[in-house]
Write a protein that holds these residues in place. Structure first.
Motif, PDB file in Angstrom:
ATOM      1  N   GLY A  53       0.911  -0.972  -0.127  1.00 52.83           N
ATOM      2  CA  GLY A  53      -0.105   0.080  -0.066  1.00 52.83           C
ATOM      3  C   GLY A  53       0.731   1.218   0.126  1.00 52.83           C
ATOM      4  O   GLY A  53       1.692   1.479  -0.802  1.00 52.83           O
ATOM      5  N   ARG A  54       0.833   1.954   0.925  1.00 50.36           N
ATOM      6  CA  ARG A  54       1.614   3.410   1.198  1.00 50.36           C
ATOM      7  C   ARG A  54       2.708   3.046   1.766  1.00 50.36           C
ATOM      8  O   ARG A  54       3.529   4.353   2.119  1.00 50.36           O
ATOM      9  CB  ARG A  54       0.425   4.540   1.769  1.00 50.36           C
ATOM     10  CG  ARG A  54      -0.623   4.972   0.889  1.00 50.36           C
ATOM     11  CD  ARG A  54      -1.500   6.081   1.492  1.00 50.36           C
ATOM     12  NE  ARG A  54      -2.191   5.462   2.786  1.00 50.36           N
ATOM     13  CZ  ARG A  54      -1.844   6.190   3.960  1.00 50.36           C
ATOM     14  NH1 ARG A  54      -1.194   7.186   3.977  1.00 50.36           N
ATOM     15  NH2 ARG A  54      -2.571   5.539   5.063  1.00 50.36           N
ATOM     16  N   GLN A  55       3.122   1.945   2.258  1.00 52.71           N
ATOM     17  CA  GLN A  55       4.081   1.861   3.328  1.00 52.71           C
ATOM     18  C   GLN A  55       5.451   1.506   2.193  1.00 52.71           C
ATOM     19  O   GLN A  55       5.178   0.796   1.262  1.00 52.71           O
ATOM     20  CB  GLN A  55       4.046   0.559   3.916  1.00 52.71           C
ATOM     21  CG  GLN A  55       2.756   0.810   5.176  1.00 52.71           C
ATOM     22  CD  GLN A  55       2.781  -0.090   6.076  1.00 52.71           C
ATOM     23  OE1 GLN A  55       3.237  -1.391   5.887  1.00 52.71           O
ATOM     24  NE2 GLN A  55       2.397   0.130   7.484  1.00 52.71           N
ATOM     25  N   VAL A  56       6.422   1.980   2.786  1.00 56.53           N
ATOM     26  CA  VAL A  56       7.552   2.103   1.894  1.00 56.53           C
ATOM     27  C   VAL A  56       8.923   1.872   3.042  1.00 56.53           C
ATOM     28  O   VAL A  56       8.955   2.367   3.982  1.00 56.53           O
ATOM     29  CB  VAL A  56       8.165   3.403   1.267  1.00 56.53           C
ATOM     30  CG1 VAL A  56       9.480   3.376   0.630  1.00 56.53           C
ATOM     31  CG2 VAL A  56       7.022   3.824   0.455  1.00 56.53           C
ATOM     32  N   LEU A  57       9.620   0.946   2.788  1.00 54.59           N
ATOM     33  CA  LEU A  57      10.880   0.472   3.662  1.00 54.59           C
ATOM     34  C   LEU A  57      11.843   1.661   3.164  1.00 54.59           C
ATOM     35  O   LEU A  57      12.435   1.678   1.777  1.00 54.59           O
ATOM     36  CB  LEU A  57      11.297  -0.716   3.558  1.00 54.59           C
ATOM     37  CG  LEU A  57      12.653  -1.078   4.141  1.00 54.59           C
ATOM     38  CD1 LEU A  57      12.478  -1.213   5.564  1.00 54.59           C
ATOM     39  CD2 LEU A  57      13.090  -2.494   3.849  1.00 54.59           C
ATOM     40  N   MET A  58      12.569   2.436   4.081  1.00 52.25           N
ATOM     41  CA  MET A  58      13.743   3.239   3.663  1.00 52.25           C
ATOM     42  C   MET A  58      14.926   2.661   4.525  1.00 52.25           C
ATOM     43  O   MET A  58      15.054   2.473   5.748  1.00 52.25           O
ATOM     44  CB  MET A  58      13.451   4.718   4.457  1.00 52.25           C
ATOM     45  CG  MET A  58      14.575   6.002   4.147  1.00 52.25           C
ATOM     46  SD  MET A  58      14.095   7.272   4.637  1.00 52.25           S
ATOM     47  CE  MET A  58      14.265   7.150   6.264  1.00 52.25           C
ATOM     48  N   VAL A  59      15.989   2.532   3.712  1.00 53.78           N
ATOM     49  CA  VAL A  59      17.080   1.844   4.289  1.00 53.78           C
ATOM     50  C   VAL A  59      18.142   3.206   4.039  1.00 53.78           C
ATOM     51  O   VAL A  59      18.359   3.647   2.972  1.00 53.78           O
ATOM     52  CB  VAL A  59      17.819   0.625   3.587  1.00 53.78           C
ATOM     53  CG1 VAL A  59      18.765   0.456   4.147  1.00 53.78           C
ATOM     54  CG2 VAL A  59      16.578  -0.461   3.583  1.00 53.78           C
ATOM     55  N   MET A  60      18.967   3.754   4.963  1.00 55.81           N
ATOM     56  CA  MET A  60      19.616   4.759   4.887  1.00 55.81           C
ATOM     57  C   MET A  60      20.988   4.425   5.707  1.00 55.81           C
ATOM     58  O   MET A  60      21.343   3.669   6.748  1.00 55.81           O
ATOM     59  CB  MET A  60      19.033   6.152   5.895  1.00 55.81           C
ATOM     60  CG  MET A  60      19.972   7.270   5.637  1.00 55.81           C
ATOM     61  SD  MET A  60      19.011   8.608   6.519  1.00 55.81           S
ATOM     62  CE  MET A  60      18.984   7.977   8.303  1.00 55.81           C
ATOM     63  N   VAL A  61      22.034   4.942   4.790  1.00 51.90           N
ATOM     64  CA  VAL A  61      23.514   4.541   5.292  1.00 51.90           C
ATOM     65  C   VAL A  61      24.140   5.942   5.552  1.00 51.90           C
ATOM     66  O   VAL A  61      24.083   6.968   4.691  1.00 51.90           O
ATOM     67  CB  VAL A  61      24.113   3.962   3.913  1.00 51.90           C
ATOM     68  CG1 VAL A  61      25.645   3.375   4.567  1.00 51.90           C
ATOM     69  CG2 VAL A  61      23.621   2.616   3.733  1.00 51.90           C
ATOM     70  N   MET A  62      24.929   6.225   6.680  1.00 47.15           N
ATOM     71  CA  MET A  62      25.706   7.062   6.740  1.00 47.15           C
ATOM     72  C   MET A  62      27.358   7.157   6.464  1.00 47.15           C
ATOM     73  O   MET A  62      27.368   6.070   6.111  1.00 47.15           O
ATOM     74  CB  MET A  62      25.505   7.550   8.384  1.00 47.15           C
ATOM     75  CG  MET A  62      24.266   7.784   9.078  1.00 47.15           C
ATOM     76  SD  MET A  62      23.606   9.420   8.395  1.00 47.15           S
ATOM     77  CE  MET A  62      22.449   8.849   7.177  1.00 47.15           C
ATOM     78  N   ASP A  63      27.650   7.999   6.558  1.00 49.69           N
ATOM     79  CA  ASP A  63      29.323   8.153   6.002  1.00 49.69           C
ATOM     80  C   ASP A  63      30.027   7.232   6.914  1.00 49.69           C
ATOM     81  O   ASP A  63      31.188   6.997   6.487  1.00 49.69           O
ATOM     82  CB  ASP A  63      29.735   9.357   5.326  1.00 49.69           C
ATOM     83  CG  ASP A  63      29.913  10.366   6.652  1.00 49.69           C
ATOM     84  OD1 ASP A  63      29.373  10.040   7.813  1.00 49.69           O
ATOM     85  OD2 ASP A  63      30.610  11.429   6.542  1.00 49.69           O
ATOM     86  N   GLY A  64      29.696   7.240   7.973  1.00 45.88           N
ATOM     87  CA  GLY A  64      30.393   6.226   9.076  1.00 45.88           C
ATOM     88  C   GLY A  64      30.210   5.158   9.206  1.00 45.88           C
ATOM     89  O   GLY A  64      30.669   4.130   9.945  1.00 45.88           O
ATOM     90  N   GLY A  65      29.293   4.671   8.087  1.00 43.39           N
ATOM     91  CA  GLY A  65      28.858   3.176   8.058  1.00 43.39           C
ATOM     92  C   GLY A  65      27.613   2.757   8.947  1.00 43.39           C
ATOM     93  O   GLY A  65      27.307   1.634   8.866  1.00 43.39           O
ATOM     94  N   GLU A  66      27.101   3.746   9.579  1.00 43.10           N
ATOM     95  CA  GLU A  66      25.863   3.458  10.416  1.00 43.10           C
ATOM     96  C   GLU A  66      24.644   3.069   9.379  1.00 43.10           C
ATOM     97  O   GLU A  66      24.544   3.957   8.454  1.00 43.10           O
ATOM     98  CB  GLU A  66      25.627   4.569  11.091  1.00 43.10           C
ATOM     99  CG  GLU A  66      26.617   4.771  12.362  1.00 43.10           C
ATOM    100  CD  GLU A  66      27.054   5.982  11.876  1.00 43.10           C
ATOM    101  OE1 GLU A  66      27.605   6.256  10.519  1.00 43.10           O
ATOM    102  OE2 GLU A  66      28.258   6.806  12.584  1.00 43.10           O
ATOM    103  N   VAL A  67      23.666   2.047   9.373  1.00 38.92           N
ATOM    104  CA  VAL A  67      22.702   1.841   8.950  1.00 38.92           C
ATOM    105  C   VAL A  67      21.473   1.755   9.621  1.00 38.92           C
ATOM    106  O   VAL A  67      21.452   1.254  10.687  1.00 38.92           O
ATOM    107  CB  VAL A  67      22.886   0.380   8.049  1.00 38.92           C
ATOM    108  CG1 VAL A  67      21.819  -0.057   7.249  1.00 38.92           C
ATOM    109  CG2 VAL A  67      24.102   0.264   7.214  1.00 38.92           C
ATOM    110  N   SER A  68      20.630   2.573   8.997  1.00 38.26           N
ATOM    111  CA  SER A  68      19.131   2.324   9.775  1.00 38.26           C
ATOM    112  C   SER A  68      18.119   2.070   8.835  1.00 38.26           C
ATOM    113  O   SER A  68      18.254   2.463   7.467  1.00 38.26           O
ATOM    114  CB  SER A  68      18.928   3.589  10.587  1.00 38.26           C
ATOM    115  OG  SER A  68      18.635   4.762   9.565  1.00 38.26           O
TER     116      SER A  68
END
Length: 345
Positions: A146-161
């Motif tokens: 539906g309207r749901q989206v999985l957002m995967v974000m990576v920071m330059d220090g390697g942190e992933v959320s």
């Protein structure tokens, strides 16, 4: 708090010194005899009564002895926080230990926790250095349902959320991929402030994604205190404050709940700069976790680049004269080591 006379200030300081060592209520006769005061026990007793009325001391039972209140400890710490120094011999010993572990960050953290615990006889906590300012590196947007989206974000220090977003309307995967590609191009290497500045130059959908992205970056930044190293739990288990009070022992359970401990450290150090030191006594009015304890906390690292937090938790009766300069000195050593690593020295 009421202003103290020089004599009252001296009596308060000596009483707290004695109580820190003995954990027993202190009477006027003991103060006169132990510290060879040129005052009569009756005079000291009168001053102790005045200090009690002013809120610096309290009388736990019906005995003649007094113990410090939270305000008494704060006055005591305020007098000595900038005066307490670590003996040169102790500084040399600690410095030599760090020199031997100079090339290994994990050893630094373990050693820092050990040194703090041994010197203070409290419970130490040290967080590994982490990037102080998160910078964006990459994002992926994946349609789920539906309207749901999985957002995967990576920071330059390697942190992933990653988190599931709920958009205002259904968006196709092709459109989501286009948005991700565009955002990866225009946001690469930007801090939260930089991302906010370019947000107005994007379309409505991208602005919605950026808003959620900034919220996630803020949350990640606040909780990203790196790996946590602790030591010295056995140092305080036998202290009367922890042996007799379930509330005090609850503070020690913070060290088993890492996410809670990370949040506490983040809050404790949020208002201090690198090299700054805070002493939280009895929770300082807003720290329910520490109501029966005190904590000395400092930040280390390179301002604006990489920082960490270290501290010592113990009873309010902790040896501030030993703990404060130890925390300050170890924080300075870690700052130097981190700076040398960044500069390649």
């Amino acid at each position: 708090m009421p202003e103290l006379t020089e004599r009252q200030r001296t009596i308060l300081q000596l009483l707290i010194r004695d109580y820190i060592e003995t954990a027993q209520p202190v009477g006027s006769k003991r103060l006169v005899e132990r510290f060879h005061l040129d005052l009569s026990p009756a005079t000291v007793r009168n001053e102790m009564s005045a200090l009690t009325e002013m809120g610096y001391l309290r009388q736990p039972h019906t005995s003649a002895g007094r113990v410090p209140s939270e305000d008494g400890y704060r006055a005591f710490v305020g007098e000595m926080i900038h005066k307490a120094e670590l003996p040169a011999s102790v500084q040399n010993t600690i410095s030599h230990q760090f020199f031997q572990a100079r090339s290994d960050v994990d050893q630094w953290m373990t050693l820092a926790a050990s040194v703090l615990a041994n010197q203070s006889q409290g419970v130490s906590v040290v967080t590994a250095p982490h990037a102080e300012m998160s910078r964006f590196k990459h994002i992926e947007l994946i349609s789920t349902q539906g309207r749901q989206v999985l957002m995967v974000m990576v920071m330059d220090g390697g942190e992933v959320s990653q988190q599931v977003l709920t958009l205002a309307e259904i968006v196709t995967q092709d459109r989501l991929s286009q948005v991700a590609t565009h955002l990866n191009t225009i946001l690469a290497g930007l801090s939260m402030a930089g991302i906010a500045a370019v947000s107005s130059r994007t379309d409505a959908l991208e602005q919605d994604i950026i808003t959620l992205l900034l919220q996630d970056m803020k949350r990640t930044s606040e909780s990203a205190s790196g790996e946590i190293y602790t030591d010295g739990l056995t140092n305080v288990l036998d202290e009367p404050e922890f042996a007799e009070s379930d509330e005090a022992r609850w503070a020690l359970r913070l060290f088993e709940e890492r996410s809670t401990l990370q949040g506490l450290l983040a809050r404790a150090s949020s208002n201090s700069s690198v090299g700054g030191l805070q002493v939280l006594i009895g929770g300082s009015g807003g720290w329910d976790e520490l109501r029966q304890c005190s904590m000395v906390v400092a930040r280390y690292g390179v301002p604006g680049l990489v920082t960490g937090t270290l501290g010592v938790l113990g009873p309010m009766r902790m040896s501030y004269a030993r703990t404060i300069p130890t925390v300050r000195y170890v924080a300075g050593l870690l700052s130097d080591l981190v700076n040398d690593t960044i500069s390649g020295e």
